[in-house]
Design an enzyme around this catalytic site. Structure first.
Site, PDB file in Angstrom:
ATOM      1  N   HIS A 193      14.365  -9.046 -69.028  1.00  0.00           N
ATOM      2  CA  HIS A 193      12.918  -8.872 -69.210  1.00  0.00           C
ATOM      3  C   HIS A 193      12.598  -8.325 -70.590  1.00  0.00           C
ATOM      4  CE1 HIS A 193      14.529  -5.063 -67.660  1.00  0.00           C
ATOM      5  NE2 HIS A 193      13.506  -4.442 -68.189  1.00  0.00           N
ATOM      6  N   HIS A 210       9.742  -5.955 -72.572  1.00  0.00           N
ATOM      7  CA  HIS A 210       8.652  -4.996 -72.442  1.00  0.00           C
ATOM      8  C   HIS A 210       7.622  -5.307 -73.520  1.00  0.00           C
ATOM      9  CE1 HIS A 210      10.835  -1.924 -69.962  1.00  0.00           C
ATOM     10  NE2 HIS A 210      11.886  -2.522 -70.510  1.00  0.00           N
TER      11      HIS A 210
END
Ligand SMILES: [Zn+2]
Length: 137
Positions: free
Chosen positions: A98, A100
């Site tokens: 992922h 941020h």
């Protein structure tokens, strides 16, 4: 697999999906560094940035860009940080890839540690060579 992001993707853990495309989905981080902190998560389970196949990289990046633009407009951001942590030492806590996107505001007191080092000319050459030899061209 006991992966929180896979469970969110599969709807086993309810969450509000902000956005999704073919390869990625975006949610609000429930422990934000600033309000509006978004996670852009690969739909497939890859451990980290090194496992992302080239075929998915462009659509992942365009999700990040689209969310960043929307955040900037929606929350009147002056700036933001896009980060992906790789490895525990770098702060990775969920081992499903992922990005941020962290909104930045004036005086928000977020300090990413900046410890700047200084190369000698020789060190610079050595480090450059070492890395360059491993880059597959
Ligand atoms: Zn996963």
């Amino acid at each position: 697999m006991n992966c929180i992001f896979c469970k969110i993707r599969d709807g086993e853990i309810p969450s509000k999906i902000l956005y999704e495309n073919e390869v990625a989905f975006a949610i609000l981080d429930i422990n934000p560094m600033n309000f509006g902190h978004v996670l852009v998560i690969s739909k497939n389970h890859y451990k980290d940035i090194l496992e992302i196949p080239k075929s998915e990289a462009a659509d992942l990046f365009s999700a990040v860009q689209l969310i960043s633009k929307s955040l900037t407009e929606a929350l009147n951001l002056e700036g933001f940080n896009v980060i992906s942590n790789k490895g525990e030492i770098a702060g990775q806590s969920i081992f499903h890839f992922h990005f941020h996107i962290i909104p930045r505001y004036k005086n928000d007191n977020i300090n990413f540690v900046r410890s700047l080092k200084k190369y000698t000319d020789q060190e610079f050459q050595e480090v450059f060579q070492k890395i360059n030899q491993h880059i597959k061209k």
